[in-house]
Design a protein around this motif. Structure first.
Motif, PDB file in Angstrom:
ATOM      1  N   GLN A  87       0.820  -1.071  -0.034  1.00 31.25           N
ATOM      2  CA  GLN A  87      -0.050   0.057  -0.125  1.00 31.25           C
ATOM      3  C   GLN A  87       0.740   1.256  -0.009  1.00 31.25           C
ATOM      4  O   GLN A  87       0.499   2.265  -0.688  1.00 31.25           O
ATOM      5  CB  GLN A  87      -0.866   0.101   1.319  1.00 31.25           C
ATOM      6  N   GLY A 146       2.626   1.186  -3.480  1.00 38.01           N
ATOM      7  CA  GLY A 146       1.580   1.250  -4.712  1.00 38.01           C
ATOM      8  C   GLY A 146       2.111  -0.049  -5.674  1.00 38.01           C
ATOM      9  O   GLY A 146       1.869   0.123  -6.992  1.00 38.01           O
ATOM     10  N   ARG A 185      -5.350  -6.198  -9.042  1.00 38.09           N
ATOM     11  CA  ARG A 185      -5.132  -5.774  -7.696  1.00 38.09           C
ATOM     12  C   ARG A 185      -5.550  -6.414  -6.797  1.00 38.09           C
ATOM     13  O   ARG A 185      -6.565  -6.240  -6.075  1.00 38.09           O
ATOM     14  CB  ARG A 185      -5.838  -4.159  -7.650  1.00 38.09           C
ATOM     15  N   SER A 202      -5.086   5.023  -2.676  1.00 38.32           N
ATOM     16  CA  SER A 202      -4.177   4.068  -3.219  1.00 38.32           C
ATOM     17  C   SER A 202      -3.717   4.548  -4.702  1.00 38.32           C
ATOM     18  O   SER A 202      -2.519   4.340  -4.838  1.00 38.32           O
ATOM     19  CB  SER A 202      -4.913   2.704  -3.287  1.00 38.32           C
ATOM     20  N   SER A 230      -2.065   9.237   1.672  1.00 39.21           N
ATOM     21  CA  SER A 230      -1.474   8.247   2.522  1.00 39.21           C
ATOM     22  C   SER A 230      -1.182   8.538   3.802  1.00 39.21           C
ATOM     23  O   SER A 230      -0.159   8.068   4.636  1.00 39.21           O
ATOM     24  CB  SER A 230       0.020   7.898   1.716  1.00 39.21           C
TER      25      SER A 230
END
Length: 526
Positions: A59, A62, A150, A212, A392
């Protein structure tokens, strides 16, 4: 002739999957032999912690990340943590060692029986090479499936395959590229732009997928452009919008009727980068208020297909967001300050109130701190006191699987060494991932762990009141001392009981991990 192992290592290095989170068994050793110098192996002491760290790392960066697990037992230990990675849509590539091919049919010790079924339905794709020559292609498929969908993928490889020499065809895998693009058709964009432009009172509901994808700031721009009240979709694993922004209306509750009530008065609800919806408490009612139309934009075809109402456009939310900014008229008004002040924190009686702890974090930590949070019973206090204005900044277990907080904080800190990282974890949750402290100490990961100790499974007690089942055993956990536990794992730790000491401890400089245990008053999520 190159071996399967050599081709696999070169493929992973070319794709940038050079950080491996793992807890190896005997079946995995042949894959790990002769790792090139570019690889970094991060050891976790339990497979659930390994996957939690990898989830946080994926996460934060990415990018896909490689996870190396043992066969059936080790893979099984990882499945609880894998539930969170599924719903955060983290591209984890899980590899596991299988028994040698001649012993698999006999189910010799450490055979991974029906390996491709073991991680279903959690893994979006699972495979086992048909022969040694198929190992490079299968590994490439596991990586590409994780990137394209994903989602976590799983590959079981018989350990005698790795030393097999392969012909030139196997090296064709090294140069493969697979790309993903979901640009909506012109008429689809035209229709959506027209719907939004014609709406009398539109609202936005934003999901963690926006954060994300690095769309935090663009989501703010769209909300301000449309002057649209903005919610975060229920059960968020990331924060896609500043929680003190004047247009922020909060995190939507996770009940059917309560969401409908919150959206009352809006003729159009535009949902970007989120399922519709991730309900939790069963509160029956109408899905939407009378006269409200919902349009969902997501690149997750599964989320679009299973939604119970509304229209859905399966497309890259970022492309749609930019089209709306460019092609809809601005509704922006002169509204004064963009951000609203935090209220005074509630005060505890004999212990600190969680709001006091969170207000102190807000006052002492840098504005760009990334917080990994696993303290469900303090949700309400968290959103009242925190002021998160950067992408984030917030990570939460996407499926509610306990054990995420400590490992994910380690993974986020390793993935984003340019950002301060604080793990805020309840004493009930901390036990599930406690061995992450050893990894933090061993690799000197600069992360601050704040353990909120209230001696109970607070969220569980709250649910007991909702369900009318207050008088049940197993909801209290007295007698835990995480400061002493942390020191046993090699992490410097302290216990604080007053606000001044907490302020001092949080302001103190550190170049490695540390743990601060805070005794707090028991609160409820709402």
């Amino acid at each position: 002739m190159p071996t399967a192992r050599r081709i696999a290592h070169e493929f992973l290095e070319r794709r940038g999957l050079t950080t491996i989170f793992g807890n190896p068994g005997s079946n995995e050793l042949p894959f790990l032999a002769d790792l090139p110098g570019a690889f970094r192996y991060v050891l976790g002491l339990h497979e659930g912690v390994v996957v939690g760290m990898a989830d946080g790392y994926a996460q934060a960066t990415g990018r896909p990340v490689l996870v190396n697990l043992h066969a059936a037992a080790g893979s099984g230990n990882a499945m609880g943590a894998l539930t969170n990675a599924v719903y955060s849509r983290s591209p984890l590539v899980l590899t596991a060692g299988q028994q040698v091919r001649p012993a698999m049919g006999m189910e010799a010790m450490l055979s991974n029986v029906d390996a491709t079924q073991l991680m279903r339905p959690l893994a979006g794709w699972a495979g086992e090479p048909s022969c040694a020559a198929d190992v490079p292609r299968s590994l490439a498929q596991a990586v590409f499936e994780a990137e394209l969908r994903r989602c976590p993928t799983y590959l079981s490889v018989p350990y005698d395959d790795w030393d097999t020499e392969l012909d030139a065809n196997a090296s064709a895998t090294l140069d493969r590229e697979v790309r993903r693009g979901l640009v909506p058709a012109a008429d689809q964009l035209d229709a959506l732009v027209e719907q939004v432009g014609a709406a009398r009172n539109p609202a936005l509901v934003l999901g963690g997928d926006l954060d994300s994808a690095g769309l935090f700031d663009r989501a703010v721009a769209l909300a301000e452009h449309l002057e649209a009240p903005t919610w975060v979709a229920p059960s968020p694993f990331r924060l896609p919008f500043p929680n003190r922004h004047r247009l922020f209306r909060g995190v939507l509750p996770a009940g059917i009727a309560s969401i409908s009530s919150a959206l009352e008065g809006h003729d159009l609800v535009l949902v970007l980068g989120a399922p519709v919806f991730r309900y939790h408490q069963y509160v029956p009612g109408r899905y939407l208020p009378e006269g409200t139309r919902l349009v969902q934009v997501t690149d997750d075809a599964g989320a679009a297909a299973r939604a119970p109402m509304g229209e859905a456009l399966v497309a890259d939310p970022g492309v749609v967001l930019e089209a709306l900014l460019a092609r809809t008229g601005s509704r922006a008004v002169e509204a004064g300050a963009r951000f609203v002040p935090n209220p005074e924190p509630l005060r505890g009686e004999d212990k600190l109130h969680p709001e006091q702890v969170f207000a102190t974090l807000r006052e002492t930590q840098p504005a760009d701190t990334s917080y990994v949070v696993e303290s469900t019973s303090t949700n309400s206090a968290w959103w009242r006191q925190m002021d998160l204005r950067h992408g984030s900044s917030y990570f939460f277990p996407a499926s509610g699987g306990l054990g995420f907080g400590l490992p994910a904080a380690v993974g986020v800190a390793m993935g984003r060494p340019d950002r301060p990282v604080v793990g805020v974890v309840g004493d009930g949750s901390a036990n599930y991932g406690i061995t992450a402290l050893w990894t933090a100490a061993h690799y000197r990961v600069p992360v601050t762990f704040v353990i909120l100790r209230n001696g109970a499974y607070g969220a569980l007690q709250w649910f007991g009141t909702l369900l009318g089942t207050e008088d049940v055993p197993g909801t209290e956990i007295p007698g835990l001392d995480f400061a002493r536990i942390a020191e046993g794992y090699g992490v410097p730790a302290t216990t604080v009981t007053d606000l001044d000491d907490l302020h001092i401890q949080l302001k103190a400089a550190t170049d490695g991990p540390r743990l601060i245990q805070v005794d707090t008053q028991l609160t409820t999520p709402e």
